[in-house]
Design a protein around this motif. Structure first.
Motif, mmCIF file in Angstrom:
data_model
loop_
_atom_site.group_PDB
_atom_site.id
_atom_site.type_symbol
_atom_site.label_atom_id
_atom_site.label_comp_id
_atom_site.label_asym_id
_atom_site.label_seq_id
_atom_site.Cartn_x
_atom_site.Cartn_y
_atom_site.Cartn_z
ATOM 1 N N VAL A 149 0.884 -1.239 -0.112
ATOM 2 C CA VAL A 149 -0.008 0.049 -0.086
ATOM 3 C C VAL A 149 0.887 1.327 0.073
ATOM 4 O O VAL A 149 1.800 1.395 0.906
ATOM 5 C CB VAL A 149 -0.921 0.003 1.154
ATOM 6 C CG1 VAL A 149 -1.713 1.106 1.209
ATOM 7 C CG2 VAL A 149 -1.705 -1.175 1.344
ATOM 8 N N MET A 150 0.486 2.301 -1.000
ATOM 9 C CA MET A 150 1.468 3.355 -1.003
ATOM 10 C C MET A 150 0.206 4.574 -0.910
ATOM 11 O O MET A 150 0.919 5.805 -0.875
ATOM 12 C CB MET A 150 2.098 3.514 -2.170
ATOM 13 C CG MET A 150 3.491 2.461 -2.298
ATOM 14 S SD MET A 150 4.638 3.036 -1.123
ATOM 15 C CE MET A 150 5.274 4.381 -1.906
ATOM 16 N N ARG A 151 -0.800 4.378 -0.663
ATOM 17 C CA ARG A 151 -1.826 5.561 -0.578
ATOM 18 C C ARG A 151 -3.025 5.421 0.036
ATOM 19 O O ARG A 151 -3.480 4.052 -0.253
ATOM 20 C CB ARG A 151 -2.045 6.380 -2.296
ATOM 21 C CG ARG A 151 -2.589 5.240 -2.872
ATOM 22 C CD ARG A 151 -3.384 6.122 -4.030
ATOM 23 N NE ARG A 151 -2.434 6.359 -5.228
ATOM 24 C CZ ARG A 151 -2.855 7.295 -6.313
ATOM 25 N NH1 ARG A 151 -4.036 7.604 -6.262
ATOM 26 N NH2 ARG A 151 -2.137 7.267 -7.358
ATOM 27 N N VAL A 154 -6.777 3.723 -1.029
ATOM 28 C CA VAL A 154 -7.112 2.395 -1.062
ATOM 29 C C VAL A 154 -8.295 2.092 0.158
ATOM 30 O O VAL A 154 -9.458 1.418 -0.358
ATOM 31 C CB VAL A 154 -5.627 1.602 -0.836
ATOM 32 C CG1 VAL A 154 -6.481 -0.030 -0.594
ATOM 33 C CG2 VAL A 154 -5.018 1.566 -2.112
ATOM 34 N N TYR A 155 -7.828 2.598 1.271
ATOM 35 C CA TYR A 155 -8.874 2.529 2.335
ATOM 36 C C TYR A 155 -10.147 3.306 2.060
ATOM 37 O O TYR A 155 -11.259 2.788 2.534
ATOM 38 C CB TYR A 155 -8.150 2.910 3.613
ATOM 39 C CG TYR A 155 -6.880 2.065 3.941
ATOM 40 C CD1 TYR A 155 -7.047 0.894 4.907
ATOM 41 C CD2 TYR A 155 -5.860 2.315 3.536
ATOM 42 C CE1 TYR A 155 -6.075 0.244 4.811
ATOM 43 C CE2 TYR A 155 -4.666 1.699 3.912
ATOM 44 C CZ TYR A 155 -4.923 0.518 4.514
ATOM 45 O OH TYR A 155 -3.791 -0.368 4.799
ATOM 46 N N ALA A 157 -11.372 4.158 -0.336
ATOM 47 C CA ALA A 157 -12.223 3.657 -1.640
ATOM 48 C C ALA A 157 -13.211 2.585 -1.099
ATOM 49 O O ALA A 157 -14.429 2.523 -1.255
ATOM 50 C CB ALA A 157 -11.396 3.105 -2.724
ATOM 51 N N MET A 158 -12.546 1.548 -0.168
ATOM 52 C CA MET A 158 -13.526 0.508 0.538
ATOM 53 C C MET A 158 -14.372 1.168 1.495
ATOM 54 O O MET A 158 -15.548 0.640 1.451
ATOM 55 C CB MET A 158 -12.215 -0.428 1.023
ATOM 56 C CG MET A 158 -11.515 -1.145 -0.019
ATOM 57 S SD MET A 158 -10.716 -2.615 0.724
ATOM 58 C CE MET A 158 -9.330 -1.867 1.721
ATOM 59 N N ILE A 208 -9.578 5.768 -9.916
ATOM 60 C CA ILE A 208 -8.232 5.820 -9.322
ATOM 61 C C ILE A 208 -8.266 4.205 -8.288
ATOM 62 O O ILE A 208 -7.568 3.625 -8.735
ATOM 63 C CB ILE A 208 -8.130 6.725 -8.297
ATOM 64 C CG1 ILE A 208 -8.037 8.083 -8.922
ATOM 65 C CG2 ILE A 208 -6.882 6.659 -7.249
ATOM 66 C CD1 ILE A 208 -6.820 8.355 -9.944
ATOM 67 N N CYS A 209 -9.101 4.252 -7.509
ATOM 68 C CA CYS A 209 -9.435 2.991 -6.548
ATOM 69 C C CYS A 209 -11.041 2.948 -6.560
ATOM 70 O O CYS A 209 -11.470 3.734 -6.216
ATOM 71 C CB CYS A 209 -9.003 3.013 -5.267
ATOM 72 S SG CYS A 209 -7.344 3.402 -5.122
ATOM 73 N N PRO A 210 -11.461 2.140 -7.467
ATOM 74 C CA PRO A 210 -13.079 1.920 -7.372
ATOM 75 C C PRO A 210 -13.475 1.789 -6.275
ATOM 76 O O PRO A 210 -12.875 1.043 -5.300
ATOM 77 C CB PRO A 210 -13.178 0.623 -8.331
ATOM 78 C CG PRO A 210 -11.793 -0.112 -8.454
ATOM 79 C CD PRO A 210 -10.675 0.828 -8.060
ATOM 80 N N THR B 42 -11.109 -3.087 -3.491
ATOM 81 C CA THR B 42 -10.903 -2.046 -4.408
ATOM 82 C C THR B 42 -9.460 -2.337 -5.153
ATOM 83 O O THR B 42 -9.024 -3.513 -5.113
ATOM 84 C CB THR B 42 -10.583 -0.697 -3.849
ATOM 85 O OG1 THR B 42 -10.522 0.358 -4.800
ATOM 86 C CG2 THR B 42 -9.496 -0.752 -3.082
ATOM 87 N N THR B 43 -8.919 -1.593 -5.905
ATOM 88 C CA THR B 43 -7.827 -1.929 -6.915
ATOM 89 C C THR B 43 -6.554 -1.003 -5.940
ATOM 90 O O THR B 43 -6.882 -0.113 -5.578
ATOM 91 C CB THR B 43 -7.784 -1.570 -8.253
ATOM 92 O OG1 THR B 43 -9.082 -2.047 -8.597
ATOM 93 C CG2 THR B 43 -6.633 -2.091 -9.073
#
Lengths: 397, 106
Positions: A149-151, A154-155, A157-158, A208-210, B42-43
């Motif tokens: 994980v770099m950003r 991600v979280y 988005a979820m 970006i992150c769905p 997610t991706t």
């Protein structure tokens, strides 16, 4: 006797994707503006608090002795100097410690400043900047970081996916928020993103992150901000346009990123922090005329609106769609600056940018984006993915 | 394997050497069944070694959530769908390898 510590001066550079100025110059610019705004001289500063200069920052912009350097620049015998680091809420936490210095009677005035610089893609040099990769990856803890994980998106988005799933909120409804924020930013000369956008623009921007798309996300930003605090007597002696911090609340979840023990659509620490701040100030959510909220991504910003008490759970999206958060249209003006998505988001500076906006509004000096009769303001900041929350209530002088 | 509190029986994740729920110091490492449901996904756009891969949060039967790699593309997944534990070996370059847990839709 309630809390009453003055904000006598505020300063903010433009928020931009890239500044030629380095982190020190940005800090000095913001500090000089705040001193001029307060009508005091550098020698009147009695305390100096700041934050680091960013997470993904070129070594030439990193200054771990920044408070000492600022003391040298201002040429003052400061009674406190410190760098506060608690993620995205750092500069608001620094303001809180400044308030304490004043309440203890140790300082009559405290300067809080921050500036943020990033390594740009164009200047990326693996031999100089490569060490930043494991540092940024490491922010995500010993378990999640192994998955690269770099950003934080991600979280977020979820969390947004769960919000849509649990409350039946549509993707289109969420897309109204970036549009409203952009509209506000179009009236703010300090904002980074000022070109108006439509719901279609948001829904057509790249994934970006769905389910988050580009226009649901804050941009990367640089800038500098400063706030000068004072006790009430000093504020009156100085004779400027002081606003008052009348309530502070701060609560941290026992989690560092994804909240393992409760639903990700709930932010209990925000609820507790706002309750504490309101109680201390003796006001409630209906009294708030203007608020600057720390929402780095659209879906989560809606959740924060709800947890701060502006709307019921699951209903903020609809409220935004109906224009109820717009300046002089609805119940309360939320993120009149353009918010993180459109003012821009240099995380260490953001809380000071929020205070800058709310103070400007409470003074009645926000020009075309002025919220009518703004008397009570709220500022909010967080760290992690809403794992820790801080809220301050500001009132017009 | 995950620590579980010997006294209150709760699973402790991320692992600790005490129980955050009842403050007991008596914990033991136990095996989990490795079955659960997909809580969110997610991706991971530019993640190290995992660029473009699906990541997610899995809620295990035992009642706790973990962040993990999901062995499917986001288009094939739905919130709430059952998943099972696997182990994935990842080549970190050079001689370096790491074994990570991952989940696959059932």
């Amino acid at each position: 006797m309630g809390l009453r510590v003055a904000v006598i001066g505020v300063g903010l550079t433009e928020i931009r994707r890239k500044w030629d100025a380095d982190s020190r110059q940005l800090a000095y610019e913001a500090v000089k503006s705040a001193l001029d705004d307060a009508g005091i001289e550098p020698r009147d500063v009695e305390g100096i608090l700041t934050t680091p200069q960013g997470y993904f920052t070129d070594p030439r912009d990193v200054d771990r002795f920044s408070p000492q350097r600022m003391g040298e620049y201002l040429f003052v015998n400061a009674k406190v100097q410190a760098m506060v680091d608690i993620g995205g809420m750092s500069s608001m936490a620094a303001v809180k410690y400044g308030v304490y210095e004043i309440l203890m009677g140790r300082c009559r005035t405290v300067l809080v400043y921050a500036s943020e610089k990033l390594v740009s893609r164009e200047r990326w040099n693996p031999s100089v900047h490569g060490y930043l990769v494991p540092l940024v990856n490491g922010l995500y803890g010993p378990y999640d970081s192994k998955y690269g994980v770099m950003r934080a998106a991600v979280y977020y988005a979820m969390a947004t996916q769960r919000y849509m799933y649990e409350f039946g909120v549509s993707r289109e409804t969420i897309a109204h928020l970036p549009v409203v924020l952009r509209r506000n930013a179009s009236m703010n000369e300090k904002a980074q993103m000022r070109e108006p956008i439509t719901v279609e623009d948001v829904l057509r921007s790249r994934v970006i992150c769905p389910p988050l798309r580009l226009l649901d996300c804050c941009p990367t930003s640089e800038g500098g901000g400063a706030v000068i605090l004072a006790d009430e007597k000093t504020a009156k002696d100085v004779g400027g346009e002081a606003c008052y911090i009348t309530g502070i609340g701060e609560v941290h979840d026992p989690t560092s990123f994804f909240p393992v023990y409760h639903s990700v659509t709930e932010i209990p620490s925000a609820r507790m922090a706002v309750h504490e701040a309101f109680k201390q100030a003796g006001v409630n959510v209906k009294d708030v005329d203007v608020a600057e909220v720390y929402g780095p991504f659209s879906g989560t910003e809606l959740m924060v609106y709800e947890e701060l008490g502006f709307f019921k759970r699951g209903e903020a999206g609809k409220a935004v769609e109906e224009g109820r958060t717009m300046i002089n249209r609805g119940d309360v003006a939320l993120n009149p600056s353009g918010g993180r998505l459109s003012l821009g988001h240099p995380p260490y500076v953001t809380p000071l940018a929020e205070i800058y906006e709310v103070v400007t509004q409470l003074r009645g000096r926000a020009g075309v984006r002025q919220v009518r009769d703004a008397e009570v303001g709220l500022v909010h900041a967080e760290h992690g993915m809403m794992n820790g929350n801080i809220v301050m209530i500001l009132e017009a002088g | 394997m995950v620590p579980r509190c010997v006294e209150c029986g709760k699973y402790i994740y991320p692992p600790r050497d005490f129980c955050p729920f009842c403050n007991s110091r008596r914990t033991e490492w136990v095996e989990v069944e490795g079955e659960g449901t997909l809580y969110a996904f997610t991706t991971n756009p530019e993640g190290l070694h995992f660029a473009g891969k699906t990541v997610g949060i899995v809620e295990l039967k035992e009642g706790f959530k973990v962040f993990s790699l999901i062995n499917a593309s986001v288009d094939e997944l739905e919130v709430g769908q059952p998943v099972k534990l696997e182990f994935t070996e990842v080549d970190l370059g050079g001689e370096r390898k790491i074994i990570l847990h991952s989940f696959t839709p059932i």
